[in-house]
Design a protein around this motif. Structure first.
Motif, PDB file in Angstrom:
ATOM      1  N   TYR B  35     -17.148 -17.230  50.785  1.00  0.00           N
ATOM      2  CA  TYR B  35     -18.572 -17.274  50.450  1.00  0.00           C
ATOM      3  C   TYR B  35     -19.238 -15.994  50.953  1.00  0.00           C
ATOM      4  O   TYR B  35     -18.806 -15.398  51.922  1.00  0.00           O
ATOM      5  CB  TYR B  35     -19.271 -18.455  51.136  1.00  0.00           C
ATOM      6  CG  TYR B  35     -18.970 -19.818  50.572  1.00  0.00           C
ATOM      7  CD1 TYR B  35     -17.831 -20.517  50.948  1.00  0.00           C
ATOM      8  CD2 TYR B  35     -19.853 -20.433  49.683  1.00  0.00           C
ATOM      9  CE1 TYR B  35     -17.562 -21.780  50.444  1.00  0.00           C
ATOM     10  CE2 TYR B  35     -19.603 -21.699  49.171  1.00  0.00           C
ATOM     11  CZ  TYR B  35     -18.456 -22.361  49.570  1.00  0.00           C
ATOM     12  OH  TYR B  35     -18.199 -23.621  49.063  1.00  0.00           O
ATOM     13  N   GLN B  37     -23.263 -14.669  52.042  1.00  0.00           N
ATOM     14  CA  GLN B  37     -24.591 -15.186  52.348  1.00  0.00           C
ATOM     15  C   GLN B  37     -25.576 -14.042  52.447  1.00  0.00           C
ATOM     16  O   GLN B  37     -25.408 -13.115  53.249  1.00  0.00           O
ATOM     17  CB  GLN B  37     -24.596 -15.977  53.658  1.00  0.00           C
ATOM     18  CG  GLN B  37     -25.932 -16.659  53.940  1.00  0.00           C
ATOM     19  CD  GLN B  37     -25.843 -17.645  55.083  1.00  0.00           C
ATOM     20  OE1 GLN B  37     -25.097 -17.458  56.037  1.00  0.00           O
ATOM     21  NE2 GLN B  37     -26.609 -18.743  54.983  1.00  0.00           N
ATOM     22  N   GLY B  40     -32.355 -15.024  50.755  1.00  0.00           N
ATOM     23  CA  GLY B  40     -32.914 -15.332  49.447  1.00  0.00           C
ATOM     24  C   GLY B  40     -31.949 -15.965  48.475  1.00  0.00           C
ATOM     25  O   GLY B  40     -32.347 -16.474  47.441  1.00  0.00           O
ATOM     26  N   LEU B  43     -25.777 -19.377  50.543  1.00  0.00           N
ATOM     27  CA  LEU B  43     -24.319 -19.217  50.487  1.00  0.00           C
ATOM     28  C   LEU B  43     -23.842 -19.359  49.043  1.00  0.00           C
ATOM     29  O   LEU B  43     -24.133 -20.349  48.384  1.00  0.00           O
ATOM     30  CB  LEU B  43     -23.637 -20.288  51.339  1.00  0.00           C
ATOM     31  CG  LEU B  43     -23.702 -20.059  52.839  1.00  0.00           C
ATOM     32  CD1 LEU B  43     -23.824 -21.378  53.574  1.00  0.00           C
ATOM     33  CD2 LEU B  43     -22.453 -19.321  53.297  1.00  0.00           C
ATOM     34  N   TYR B  48     -11.944 -19.034  45.406  1.00  0.00           N
ATOM     35  CA  TYR B  48     -11.308 -20.075  46.171  1.00  0.00           C
ATOM     36  C   TYR B  48      -9.844 -20.189  45.770  1.00  0.00           C
ATOM     37  O   TYR B  48      -9.411 -19.616  44.755  1.00  0.00           O
ATOM     38  CB  TYR B  48     -12.027 -21.419  46.012  1.00  0.00           C
ATOM     39  CG  TYR B  48     -11.961 -22.023  44.634  1.00  0.00           C
ATOM     40  CD1 TYR B  48     -12.832 -21.600  43.632  1.00  0.00           C
ATOM     41  CD2 TYR B  48     -11.058 -23.039  44.328  1.00  0.00           C
ATOM     42  CE1 TYR B  48     -12.785 -22.154  42.374  1.00  0.00           C
ATOM     43  CE2 TYR B  48     -11.010 -23.603  43.076  1.00  0.00           C
ATOM     44  CZ  TYR B  48     -11.888 -23.163  42.099  1.00  0.00           C
ATOM     45  OH  TYR B  48     -11.841 -23.712  40.841  1.00  0.00           O
ATOM     46  N   PHE B  90     -18.240 -15.371  54.663  1.00  0.00           N
ATOM     47  CA  PHE B  90     -17.634 -16.476  55.379  1.00  0.00           C
ATOM     48  C   PHE B  90     -16.412 -16.979  54.632  1.00  0.00           C
ATOM     49  O   PHE B  90     -16.451 -17.195  53.420  1.00  0.00           O
ATOM     50  CB  PHE B  90     -18.624 -17.635  55.533  1.00  0.00           C
ATOM     51  CG  PHE B  90     -19.746 -17.359  56.476  1.00  0.00           C
ATOM     52  CD1 PHE B  90     -21.010 -17.045  56.000  1.00  0.00           C
ATOM     53  CD2 PHE B  90     -19.546 -17.431  57.855  1.00  0.00           C
ATOM     54  CE1 PHE B  90     -22.057 -16.794  56.868  1.00  0.00           C
ATOM     55  CE2 PHE B  90     -20.583 -17.179  58.729  1.00  0.00           C
ATOM     56  CZ  PHE B  90     -21.840 -16.859  58.238  1.00  0.00           C
ATOM     57  N   TYR B 101     -15.168 -28.794  54.965  1.00  0.00           N
ATOM     58  CA  TYR B 101     -14.653 -27.446  55.134  1.00  0.00           C
ATOM     59  C   TYR B 101     -14.870 -27.013  56.587  1.00  0.00           C
ATOM     60  O   TYR B 101     -15.876 -27.364  57.209  1.00  0.00           O
ATOM     61  CB  TYR B 101     -15.422 -26.443  54.268  1.00  0.00           C
ATOM     62  CG  TYR B 101     -15.306 -26.604  52.780  1.00  0.00           C
ATOM     63  CD1 TYR B 101     -14.678 -27.665  52.160  1.00  0.00           C
ATOM     64  CD2 TYR B 101     -15.880 -25.626  51.958  1.00  0.00           C
ATOM     65  CE1 TYR B 101     -14.604 -27.754  50.781  1.00  0.00           C
ATOM     66  CE2 TYR B 101     -15.828 -25.707  50.578  1.00  0.00           C
ATOM     67  CZ  TYR B 101     -15.192 -26.785  49.998  1.00  0.00           C
ATOM     68  OH  TYR B 101     -15.133 -26.875  48.642  1.00  0.00           O
ATOM     69  N   PHE B 103     -15.457 -23.516  58.594  1.00  0.00           N
ATOM     70  CA  PHE B 103     -15.805 -22.125  58.329  1.00  0.00           C
ATOM     71  C   PHE B 103     -15.428 -21.232  59.487  1.00  0.00           C
ATOM     72  O   PHE B 103     -15.453 -21.643  60.658  1.00  0.00           O
ATOM     73  CB  PHE B 103     -17.312 -21.994  58.085  1.00  0.00           C
ATOM     74  CG  PHE B 103     -17.749 -22.454  56.723  1.00  0.00           C
ATOM     75  CD1 PHE B 103     -17.909 -23.802  56.444  1.00  0.00           C
ATOM     76  CD2 PHE B 103     -17.991 -21.533  55.712  1.00  0.00           C
ATOM     77  CE1 PHE B 103     -18.304 -24.231  55.190  1.00  0.00           C
ATOM     78  CE2 PHE B 103     -18.397 -21.941  54.452  1.00  0.00           C
ATOM     79  CZ  PHE B 103     -18.554 -23.301  54.189  1.00  0.00           C
ATOM     80  N   GLY B 104     -15.119 -19.981  59.155  1.00  0.00           N
ATOM     81  CA  GLY B 104     -14.938 -18.961  60.160  1.00  0.00           C
ATOM     82  C   GLY B 104     -16.279 -18.448  60.664  1.00  0.00           C
ATOM     83  O   GLY B 104     -17.340 -18.896  60.217  1.00  0.00           O
ATOM     84  N   SER B 105     -16.204 -17.500  61.583  1.00  0.00           N
ATOM     85  CA  SER B 105     -17.418 -16.971  62.211  1.00  0.00           C
ATOM     86  C   SER B 105     -18.117 -15.918  61.373  1.00  0.00           C
ATOM     87  O   SER B 105     -19.232 -15.510  61.696  1.00  0.00           O
ATOM     88  CB  SER B 105     -17.076 -16.377  63.576  1.00  0.00           C
ATOM     89  OG  SER B 105     -16.527 -17.370  64.416  1.00  0.00           O
ATOM     90  N   ARG B 108     -19.733  -9.443  59.015  1.00  0.00           N
ATOM     91  CA  ARG B 108     -20.966  -8.787  58.550  1.00  0.00           C
ATOM     92  C   ARG B 108     -20.592  -7.419  58.011  1.00  0.00           C
ATOM     93  O   ARG B 108     -20.161  -6.539  58.757  1.00  0.00           O
ATOM     94  CB  ARG B 108     -21.963  -8.660  59.687  1.00  0.00           C
ATOM     95  CG  ARG B 108     -23.315  -8.088  59.256  1.00  0.00           C
ATOM     96  CD  ARG B 108     -24.314  -8.119  60.405  1.00  0.00           C
ATOM     97  NE  ARG B 108     -24.648  -9.478  60.800  1.00  0.00           N
ATOM     98  CZ  ARG B 108     -25.591 -10.217  60.229  1.00  0.00           C
ATOM     99  NH1 ARG B 108     -26.302  -9.713  59.225  1.00  0.00           N
ATOM    100  NH2 ARG B 108     -25.850 -11.428  60.664  1.00  0.00           N
TER     101      ARG B 108
END
Lengths: 111, 112
Positions: B35, B37, B40, B43, B48, B90, B101, B103-105, B108
Motif C-alpha cells: 500500500y 499512503q 488526502g 491508503l 498484492y 506499507f 492483515y 502491517f510493517g512499519s 518513507r
C-alpha cells in the motif's frame, strides 16, 4: 467491497469507554466487518473483525446490529495511547478480496 | 525476530532512478500486499500476492513492479521514480483470507 461511512472525528476522556460508530448499509451476507487503527506514522494495526455476532478480544468489542447495517467498536477504557485513526472496513473473503481503506475516524483521547 | 519487516525505513532518491523497497515476513503467510499512503488519499493498494509467483494489480499499480519468488519476500520496485511516488509505503501480510492483515512499519520514500 461495500462502502462504509464514519464520522470524521470524535473525542473521549481517558478512562472512559470510546464508542466508534460505522454505517455499512449496503453490506452483503458474506462480507465481514473489520476494524483497524493507525497511530501516527505507524502501520495500520488490526483490531477485530466479525460477521454477525458480537465479538470481543483483548483490545476491543465489536457490536454489529441485527440487520448488519451498522456496527460500533468499543474501547472499554480508553487511554492516551488509543489516540489514532480508526478504520471500519467491510470485505468478503473471496480470492480477490482486499482491504480497502477509507478516511476513517480520528479518535482523540483527552487527559 | 518474527514479524514483518520493511527496509529501508527512509529513502531519498532522484527522479528517474530505480529503487526497490523490501518486505520480509517470517510467518510463511500466503498473502502479501503493498500500500501507499498519501495525505488526502489515505491508503491505496498497489499490488498484492496470493502466493509465491502469483501477483496481481491493485488500485494504483502504474510505475511499480513486484515479484515474489519466495513466500517470505515481496519486493516493490519503482522502475523510474517520479516525484508523484513520494509517499509512505506499507507492506502487509495475511495467513488466510479471513484473517486480519499485519502491517510493517513503513518506508518513507522521497523522490527529488
Amino acid at each position: 467491497d461495500a462502502k462504509t461511512t464514519q464520522p470524521t472525528s470524535m473525542d473521549c476522556a481517558e478512562g472512559r469507554a470510546a464508542n466508534l460508530p460505522c454505517n455499512h448499509s449496503t453490506i452483503s451476507g458474506n462480507e465481514y466487518v473489520y476494524w483497524y487503527r493507525q497511530i501516527h506514522s505507524q502501520g495500520p494495526q488490526y483490531i477485530i473483525h466479525g460477521l454477525k455476532n458480537n465479538e470481543t478480544n483483548e483490545m476491543a468489542s465489536l457490536i454489529i446490529t441485527e440487520d448488519r447495517k451498522s456496527s460500533t467498536l468499543i474501547l472499554p477504557h480508553a487511554t492516551l495511547r488509543d489516540t489514532a485513526v480508526y478504520y471500519c472496513i467491510v470485505r468478503d473473503t473471496g480470492a480477490n478480496s482486499k482491504l480497502t481503506f477509507g478516511k476513517g475516524i480520528t479518535l482523540s483521547v483527552r487527559p | 525476530d518474527a514479524g514483518i519487516t520493511q527496509s529501508p525505513r527512509y529513502k531519498i532518491t532522484e527522479t528517474g532512478r530505480q529503487v526497490t523497497l523490501m518486505c520480509h515476513q517470517t510467518w510463511s503467510h500466503s498473502y502479501m500486499f503493498w500500500y501507499r499512503q498519501d495525505l488526502g488519499h489515505g491508503l491505496r493498494l498497489i499490488y498484492y500476492s496470493a502466493a509465491a509467483d502469483i501477483t496481481d494489480k491493485g488500485e494504483v499499480p502504474d510505475g511499480y513492479v513486484v515479484s515474489r519468488s519466495k513466500t517470505e519476500n515481496f519486493p516493490l520496485t519503482l522502475e523510474s521514480a517520479t516525484r508523484s511516488q513520494t509517499s509512505v509505503y506499507f507492506c502487509a501480510s495475511s495467513g488466510q483470507e479471513i484473517y486480519g492483515y499485519t502491517f510493517g512499519s513503513g518506508t518513507r520514500l522521497t523522490v527529488v
